[in-house]
Design an enzyme around this catalytic site. Structure first.
Site, mmCIF file in Angstrom:
data_model
loop_
_atom_site.group_PDB
_atom_site.id
_atom_site.type_symbol
_atom_site.label_atom_id
_atom_site.label_comp_id
_atom_site.label_asym_id
_atom_site.label_seq_id
_atom_site.Cartn_x
_atom_site.Cartn_y
_atom_site.Cartn_z
ATOM 1 C CE LYS A 72 -3.916 -1.907 2.569
ATOM 2 N NZ LYS A 72 -4.690 -1.794 3.829
ATOM 3 C CE LYS A 85 1.091 8.736 -8.585
ATOM 4 N NZ LYS A 85 0.249 7.985 -9.524
#
Length: 157
Positions: A72, A85
């Site tokens: 995650k 990013k």
């Protein structure tokens, strides 16, 4: 112990077009469409693709295995001007191996009007006692992802 691995992947797609895919949710949707057996499946747990978005990547099973792992990550930076990013792992993946901090940075660097370089980096912090696990850190999946996304985008031009 701090460290970083990085790879520049040249692709025959304009930086702006690659960034349109990489900047938000589109990258995960495209991975699900074109490479779930290679890169895994992406599920967005919260957020709209901006800073704070949480994504879960479930890896495909390794040969001879019935289950894949997962990770995650939280989006920590989406910089449209510099086409950067950044995400930070919050669970699974390298964190499950004992890494304290793992940050992934993806940048589209314009080469010319028809091509760019996708710079993929992983920065990490791990206890010195776990120095042997550092050899597991690789940007190869990010390089494969850049190549697959570029191939897909070229086929749609």
């Amino acid at each position: 112990m701090h460290g970083q691995v990085s790879q520049d992947t040249p692709v025959g797609v304009p930086a702006a077009l690659m960034w349109d895919v990489y900047r938000g949710l589109e990258l995960g949707k495209l991975v699900n469409k074109i490479a779930p057996d290679v890169l895994g499946r992406v599920e967005f747990l919260e957020g709209d693709g901006g800073v704070g978005t949480i994504a879960k990547l479930t890896f495909p099973p390794a040969p001879g295995s019935t289950e894949g792992g997962y990770m995650k990550e939280r989006f920590t930076k989406v910089d449209d001007e510099n086409r950067v990013k950044e995400t930070e792992l919050i669970e699974g993946g390298y964190k499950a191996l004992g890494f304290d901090v793992v940050r992934i940075r993806l940048q589209m660097i314009e080469k010319d009007s028809e091509s760019c370089i996708v710079r993929s980096s992983i920065e990490y912090e791990v206890d010195d006692k776990l120095a042997d696990v550092v050899s597991h850190v690789t940007v190869k999946p990010l390089e494969i992802m850049a190549e697959m996304v570029a191939k897909h985008l070229r086929s749609t031009l």
